[in-house]
Each structure stands twice: as C-alpha cells, then as structure tokens.
Design an enzyme around this catalytic site. Structure first.
Site, PDB file in Angstrom:
ATOM      1  N   SER A 144      -0.959   7.826  -6.714  1.00  0.00           N
ATOM      2  CA  SER A 144      -0.002   7.122  -6.025  1.00  0.00           C
ATOM      3  C   SER A 144      -0.019   7.112  -4.872  1.00  0.00           C
ATOM      4  O   SER A 144      -0.264   8.486  -5.243  1.00  0.00           O
ATOM      5  CB  SER A 144       0.897   6.339  -6.858  1.00  0.00           C
ATOM      6  OG  SER A 144       1.961   5.190  -6.285  1.00  0.00           O
ATOM      7  N   TYR A 157       8.251   5.367 -11.611  1.00  0.00           N
ATOM      8  CA  TYR A 157       7.238   5.146 -11.553  1.00  0.00           C
ATOM      9  C   TYR A 157       7.445   6.384 -10.503  1.00  0.00           C
ATOM     10  O   TYR A 157       5.388   6.930 -11.078  1.00  0.00           O
ATOM     11  CB  TYR A 157       7.105   4.414 -10.943  1.00  0.00           C
ATOM     12  CG  TYR A 157       5.767   4.380 -10.152  1.00  0.00           C
ATOM     13  CD1 TYR A 157       4.841   3.341 -10.922  1.00  0.00           C
ATOM     14  CD2 TYR A 157       5.497   4.156  -9.500  1.00  0.00           C
ATOM     15  CE1 TYR A 157       3.572   2.711 -10.956  1.00  0.00           C
ATOM     16  CE2 TYR A 157       4.218   3.353  -8.695  1.00  0.00           C
ATOM     17  CZ  TYR A 157       3.355   3.078  -9.095  1.00  0.00           C
ATOM     18  OH  TYR A 157       2.304   2.924  -9.201  1.00  0.00           O
TER      19      TYR A 157
HETATM   20  P1  NAD Z   1      -1.743  -4.566 -11.963  1.00  0.00           P
HETATM   21  O1  NAD Z   1      -0.281  -4.116 -12.912  1.00  0.00           O
HETATM   22  O2  NAD Z   1      -2.752  -5.895 -11.961  1.00  0.00           O
HETATM   23  O3  NAD Z   1      -2.336  -3.651 -13.994  1.00  0.00           O
HETATM   24  C1  NAD Z   1      -1.978  -3.037 -14.641  1.00  0.00           C
HETATM   25  C2  NAD Z   1      -2.675  -2.822 -15.569  1.00  0.00           C
HETATM   26  O4  NAD Z   1      -2.148  -1.918 -16.832  1.00  0.00           O
HETATM   27  C3  NAD Z   1      -2.788  -3.705 -16.921  1.00  0.00           C
HETATM   28  O5  NAD Z   1      -4.193  -4.869 -16.556  1.00  0.00           O
HETATM   29  C4  NAD Z   1      -1.745  -4.077 -17.748  1.00  0.00           C
HETATM   30  O6  NAD Z   1      -2.074  -5.004 -18.859  1.00  0.00           O
HETATM   31  C5  NAD Z   1      -2.662  -2.687 -18.091  1.00  0.00           C
HETATM   32  N1  NAD Z   1      -1.071  -2.328 -19.183  1.00  0.00           N
HETATM   33  C6  NAD Z   1       0.224  -2.127 -18.700  1.00  0.00           C
HETATM   34  N2  NAD Z   1       0.926  -1.860 -19.738  1.00  0.00           N
HETATM   35  C7  NAD Z   1       0.631  -1.561 -20.775  1.00  0.00           C
HETATM   36  C8  NAD Z   1       0.654  -1.109 -21.824  1.00  0.00           C
HETATM   37  N3  NAD Z   1       1.515  -1.175 -22.574  1.00  0.00           N
HETATM   38  N4  NAD Z   1      -0.607  -0.926 -22.713  1.00  0.00           N
HETATM   39  C9  NAD Z   1      -1.959  -1.569 -22.238  1.00  0.00           C
HETATM   40  N5  NAD Z   1      -1.947  -1.900 -21.161  1.00  0.00           N
HETATM   41  C10 NAD Z   1      -1.101  -2.121 -20.386  1.00  0.00           C
HETATM   42  O7  NAD Z   1      -1.696  -3.910 -11.154  1.00  0.00           O
HETATM   43  P2  NAD Z   1      -2.441  -2.539 -11.135  1.00  0.00           P
HETATM   44  O8  NAD Z   1      -2.395  -2.328  -9.291  1.00  0.00           O
HETATM   45  O9  NAD Z   1      -4.769  -3.490 -10.795  1.00  0.00           O
HETATM   46  O10 NAD Z   1      -2.511  -1.353 -11.674  1.00  0.00           O
HETATM   47  C11 NAD Z   1      -3.594  -0.527 -11.711  1.00  0.00           C
HETATM   48  C12 NAD Z   1      -2.587   1.225 -12.048  1.00  0.00           C
HETATM   49  O11 NAD Z   1      -3.009   1.072 -10.389  1.00  0.00           O
HETATM   50  C13 NAD Z   1      -2.098   1.035 -12.152  1.00  0.00           C
HETATM   51  O12 NAD Z   1      -1.771   2.188 -12.730  1.00  0.00           O
HETATM   52  C14 NAD Z   1      -1.223   1.279 -11.282  1.00  0.00           C
HETATM   53  O13 NAD Z   1       0.179   1.998 -11.388  1.00  0.00           O
HETATM   54  C15 NAD Z   1      -1.742   1.719  -9.931  1.00  0.00           C
HETATM   55  N6  NAD Z   1      -1.561   1.651  -8.269  1.00  0.00           N
HETATM   56  C16 NAD Z   1      -1.557   0.437  -7.754  1.00  0.00           C
HETATM   57  C17 NAD Z   1      -1.250   0.218  -6.664  1.00  0.00           C
HETATM   58  C18 NAD Z   1      -1.184  -0.824  -5.887  1.00  0.00           C
HETATM   59  O14 NAD Z   1      -0.272  -1.238  -5.033  1.00  0.00           O
HETATM   60  N7  NAD Z   1      -1.328  -1.960  -6.459  1.00  0.00           N
HETATM   61  C19 NAD Z   1      -1.345   1.447  -6.112  1.00  0.00           C
HETATM   62  C20 NAD Z   1      -1.119   2.711  -6.407  1.00  0.00           C
HETATM   63  C21 NAD Z   1      -1.267   2.671  -7.376  1.00  0.00           C
END
Ligand code: NAD
Length: 252
Positions: A144, A157
């Site tokens: 991130s 986080y």
């Molecule tokens: P999102 O919330 O759509 O996806 C998160 C995913 O993690 C979902 O599929 C959710 O079901 C899964 N998850 C969460 N807790 C879980 C558990 N206990 N068991 C199984 N699965 C679980 O958001 P996203 O943006 O697609 O996030 C994906 C990754 O990218 C994450 O690690 C997030 O921290 C990271 N990220 C996102 C951003 C952003 O701007 N969206 C930026 C940096 C990093």
C-alpha cells in the site's frame, strides 16, 4: 519476447478473489494463460464468470483468512484440482478507520491477522511445497502507499502494510536461493470497496485527487501489467522489491 510474460501452464492462488483488485488480478492471470484458484470468504461467482469468459479455468476455495486455520487446505485444494501452485498473491486485506486513541484491541488484532499474520503463514506453506518439489515460485504481496507513509486514522492498517513490505524483503533473503521470487505491489488510491469511505467524503476525495499526478483514482485494470510481470518469468531476477502502481503519488 512476449513469451516471457506468458503464464501458460501455471497456476495462481489469489486471496480476496471475489472483489476489487483480487478479482482484476484473477482475470489478468487467466488472460495470460494461468489456471486460477480464488480464495475468499464470500462467493466468487462473478470472478469465476469473468475468468471463464476469457477462456480460463477457475476454482473457488472458501476460507476466512482472519486465522491461519485454512492455510494448508487452500494449498491442498489448489494442488488437488490443478496439480500444483506456482504463483501466490496475498491480496486479501481489511482496513478499519478510527482515531488511534480509540482503537480497541479486537480491531487492531483483526487487521493484523488478515493483513499480516495470514500473509506470512500462507507464504510459508506455499514455499514449503515449492521447496519440496524444487520448482520455485512467485509470491506477490499486496502492499500500500501506507507501506511508505503513515496515513490518517488507520494505524493498524499502516502498521500491517509497512510490515508486509518488510516481510517481502525478509522472505526474499531466505527463499531467493530456492528459486522463489517474493515481491510486492503497492497500489495507490484505487476505486474499490477499500476506498469507498474516502471517495464518498467529498473533501478527502478532492484532496487525494489533487495530490495524484495522474489526476484520477486507479482501477483494478491498472494492476494487470505489474501483476503479470511479477508472476511471470519476465521478472525472474526481480526479488524483494515492491513496485508502486500509484499514478505518481509517491513522486510528490
Ligand atoms: P476490497 O475490499 O474490494 O477487497 C478486499 C478483499 O479481501 C475482498 O475480496 C475481501 O473479501 C477479502 N477479505 C477481507 N477479509 C477477509 C477474510 N477474513 N477472509 C478472506 N478474505 C477476506 O478492496 P481492494 O482494494 O480490492 O483490496 C485488495 C488489497 O489491496 C487489500 O490488501 C488492500 O489493503 C490493498 N490496497 C487497496 C488499495 C485501494 O486503494 N483500493 C490501495 C492499496 C492497497
């Protein structure tokens, strides 16, 4: 030359495969020729349909990644279906927004469990099997901007994502000689569930957009190139490094 980006004959495990960035990477891997094992606590039906639509193969492993309990089963089910596991993407993650002064122990622990503890133990299980078969592998940890910065009102986080970038380097140092590449991708501000609260806060959303040199939120498609690169033999001598896909955010 483009052959080196092909994932034909490979199998990728992607956690958090039902939505957002995880879903996007499942489709990207399938388009590049890989079989995909999507891990999620909710149905991956939509992801499955998208993978099948590009001619890929997909299985779903239902698992709650807030504990290490399902770790061995994930590898077992993937290997049973596809005969191996070549790529692991530790993508599942959660974020909880609260003033640091008010964060309770349960929320702190939950974020650390999903975002860090399970990332380590799933990587360890993947590496054990890769080492046993002496065939190497690719691990991609989703980091991130808060692997580099502190953020606001998301202390657990930020701690977890900084730790995951450190872990990426630590695991590289131990497993590179075994043919395993451990790299990270640090997405910038992407339009997914993770940033829903930020995007619906007009002032915060405007402040974020103002600071992104490319002037827009990222999308799951923006991760396709970096994820295929790190999953394929095009990155065979890239190890321990985290690539930012952030529209220039870190350059400011
Ligand atoms: P999102 O919330 O759509 O996806 C998160 C995913 O993690 C979902 O599929 C959710 O079901 C899964 N998850 C969460 N807790 C879980 C558990 N206990 N068991 C199984 N699965 C679980 O958001 P996203 O943006 O697609 O996030 C994906 C990754 O990218 C994450 O690690 C997030 O921290 C990271 N990220 C996102 C951003 C952003 O701007 N969206 C930026 C940096 C990093």
């Amino acid at each position: 030359m483009l052959e080196m980006f092909s994932l034909k004959g490979k199998t990728a495990i992607v956690t958090g495969a039902n939505t957002g960035l995880g879903q996007g990477m499942c489709v990207a891997f399938a388009e590049a020729g890989a079989n995909v094992c999507g891990v999620a606590r909710r149905s991956c039906q939509e992801t499955k349909e998208k993978v099948l639509a590009v001619g890929g193969k997909f299985i779903e492993v239902m698992a709650d990644l807030s504990s290490t309990e399902p770790v061995k089963r994930i590898l077992d089910e993937c290997i049973k279906e596809f005969g191996g596991a070549d790529i692991l993407v530790n993508n599942a993650g959660i974020i909880k927004r609260e003033d640091a002064i008010n964060v309770n122990e349960e929320d702190w622990q939950q974020v650390l469990n999903v975002n860090l503890n399970v990332v380590f133990f799933l990587s360890q299980e993947f590496a054990k099997r890769a080492i046993l078969k002496n065939k190497g592998g690719k691990i991609i940890n989703i980091c991130s901007m808060l692997s580099y910065q502190g953020g606001i009102r998301v202390p657990a986080y930020a701690a977890s994502k900084s730790a995951v970038m450190g872990l990426t380097k630590a695991l590289c140092n131990e497993w590179a000689a075994k043919g395993i590449n451990v790299n990270g991708i640090a997405p910038g501000y992407m339009a997914t569930n993770n940033t829903q609260a930020l995007r619906s806060d007009e002032a915060r959303s405007e402040a974020i957009l103002d600071r992104i040199p490319q002037g827009r939120w990222g999308t799951p498609d923006d991760l396709m190139g970096a994820s295929i690169f790190l999953a394929s033999s095009a990155s065979d001598y890239v190890n321990g490094f985290t690539i930012a896909v952030d529209g220039g955010w870190l350059a400011r």
